[in-house]
Write a protein that holds these residues in place. Structure first.
Motif, PDB file in Angstrom:
ATOM      1  N   ARG A 141      35.756  34.054  38.079  1.00 38.95           N
ATOM      2  CA  ARG A 141      36.436  33.148  38.995  1.00 38.95           C
ATOM      3  C   ARG A 141      37.953  33.165  38.804  1.00 38.95           C
ATOM      4  O   ARG A 141      38.689  32.759  39.706  1.00 38.95           O
ATOM      5  N   ASP A 185      39.797  35.555  38.948  1.00 38.01           N
ATOM      6  CA  ASP A 185      40.375  36.530  39.871  1.00 38.01           C
ATOM      7  C   ASP A 185      41.019  35.830  41.066  1.00 38.01           C
ATOM      8  O   ASP A 185      42.221  35.942  41.307  1.00 38.01           O
ATOM      9  N   ALA A 186      40.232  35.075  41.821  1.00 36.22           N
ATOM     10  CA  ALA A 186      40.760  34.385  42.996  1.00 36.22           C
ATOM     11  C   ALA A 186      41.748  33.303  42.606  1.00 36.22           C
ATOM     12  O   ALA A 186      42.747  33.071  43.306  1.00 36.22           O
ATOM     13  N   ALA A 187      41.497  32.617  41.489  1.00 35.35           N
ATOM     14  CA  ALA A 187      42.391  31.552  41.046  1.00 35.35           C
ATOM     15  C   ALA A 187      43.779  32.096  40.719  1.00 35.35           C
ATOM     16  O   ALA A 187      44.797  31.458  41.032  1.00 35.35           O
ATOM     17  N   ALA A 224      37.271  40.851  40.043  1.00 37.07           N
ATOM     18  CA  ALA A 224      36.261  39.800  39.880  1.00 37.07           C
ATOM     19  C   ALA A 224      35.218  40.190  38.839  1.00 37.07           C
ATOM     20  O   ALA A 224      34.661  39.321  38.159  1.00 37.07           O
ATOM     21  N   ARG A 265      41.577  43.388  45.234  1.00 35.85           N
ATOM     22  CA  ARG A 265      42.082  43.128  43.891  1.00 35.85           C
ATOM     23  C   ARG A 265      41.246  43.945  42.914  1.00 35.85           C
ATOM     24  O   ARG A 265      40.029  43.756  42.817  1.00 35.85           O
ATOM     25  N   ALA A 280      45.219  34.854  42.010  1.00 28.29           N
ATOM     26  CA  ALA A 280      45.885  35.219  43.259  1.00 28.29           C
ATOM     27  C   ALA A 280      46.427  33.984  43.968  1.00 28.29           C
ATOM     28  O   ALA A 280      47.560  33.984  44.468  1.00 28.29           O
ATOM     29  N   GLU A 281      45.647  32.916  44.003  1.00 24.61           N
ATOM     30  CA  GLU A 281      46.099  31.680  44.656  1.00 24.61           C
ATOM     31  C   GLU A 281      47.285  31.074  43.910  1.00 24.61           C
ATOM     32  O   GLU A 281      48.264  30.620  44.524  1.00 24.61           O
ATOM     33  N   GLY A 290      44.186  39.078  49.445  1.00 29.03           N
ATOM     34  CA  GLY A 290      42.746  39.212  49.266  1.00 29.03           C
ATOM     35  C   GLY A 290      42.159  40.491  49.790  1.00 29.03           C
ATOM     36  O   GLY A 290      40.936  40.649  49.828  1.00 29.03           O
ATOM     37  N   VAL A 298      46.867  42.768  41.837  1.00 30.84           N
ATOM     38  CA  VAL A 298      46.551  41.427  42.325  1.00 30.84           C
ATOM     39  C   VAL A 298      47.105  41.301  43.738  1.00 30.84           C
ATOM     40  O   VAL A 298      48.286  41.006  43.943  1.00 30.84           O
TER      41      VAL A 298
END
Length: 263
Positions: free
Chosen positions: A117, A119-121, A112, A62, A123-124, A59, A55
């Motif tokens: 979704r 995935d990005a959530a 991803a 990942r 990391a954030e 960006g 992770v």
């Protein structure tokens, strides 16, 4: 669990720190490892017998990398700051929506493709935490929420995998099979079907990873060889050359443990 090293020496490359999952996750998650570098770094992926989620909080890349018996170099594996999650065979299906572990063997799959979704959530969510310890706690919560313990697993493969993983490098596949009441051939077929690796390869990589971990903490090469289960230091040297493409001395230069930066 050492998953990768820089492909070439770079300033302040990949400071790392290790975290342990909450006890409720221990059957499915082996360890967390934070990494931090000044700039994105190309990595050499070391042989490993477990799937790993990477992770990257920036960006860059990942991915989920599967177990493999050869090193990888180049390609999309450029990371700057993030965390890796080592999964057990049971953890792959239980945490990734039923994905069979063998489908990841020798591959790097974008997270991803597996998480959508989330995935990005994820990391954030991790990037918002102030410290690595806080990120590890958030991973505990996130993974627990995803866990589906009712997904089927092969109890023979699970039991044998743990025995080989914890064997200190001296377990023999035939002895492990006999201890579980099956023949060696049955165990080999089950491992290939579930993991995409033979039990002998799993045992060899476990020994290699144990040696790399000892070298990373500063152990003398002779001691690392003995404690990891090699016959002697030349045996360790031959295996590291074969599996990592590096001598133990070269590997030591890359993997000496450095504390990760606070953020």
């Amino acid at each position: 669990m050492i998953h990768s090293i820089p492909a070439a020496p770079v300033p302040a490359a990949c400071r790392t720190t290790v975290g342990r999952p909450h006890p409720r996750l221990r059957r499915h998650v082996l360890a967390y490892s934070a990494f931090s570098a000044i700039a994105p770094v190309a990595h050499r992926l070391l042989p490993i017998n477990v799937p790993v989620l990477v992770v990257d909080l920036t960006g860059e890349c990942r991915v989920a990398t599967g177990p493999r018996s050869t090193p990888g170099l180049g390609g999309p594996d450029r990371w700057r700051r993030g965390v890796t999650v080592g999964l057990t065979p049971a953890g792959v299906s239980a945490l990734l929506g039923g994905v069979p572990p063998r489908e990841l063997a020798g591959r790097a799959v974008p997270l991803a493709d597996l998480l959508g979704r989330d995935d990005a959530a994820l990391a954030e969510h991790l990037a918002e935490a102030p410290t690595w310890a806080a990120r590890f706690r958030r991973l505990d919560t996130w993974l627990t929420a995803r866990l589906d313990p009712d997904l089927p697993e092969d109890p023979l493969v699970t039991a044998a995998w743990w025995r080989l993983q914890r064997s200190t490098g001296r377990a023999r596949v035939g002895a492990v099979a006999a201890g579980l009441g099956v023949g060696r051939r049955r165990l080999e077929v089950a491992f290939q079907r579930v993991l995409g690796l033979s039990p002998g390869t799993v045992a060899r990589i476990a020994r290699f990873q144990r040696a790399v971990g000892l070298v990373a903490t500063g152990a003398a090469l002779s001691r690392a060889a003995t404690d990891a289960g090699y016959a002697d230091q030349p045996h360790l040297t031959r295996d590291m050359r074969a599996l990592a493409g590096l001598t133990p001395g070269s590997l030591r230069a890359f993997v000496q443990d450095r504390p990760a930066a606070r953020a």
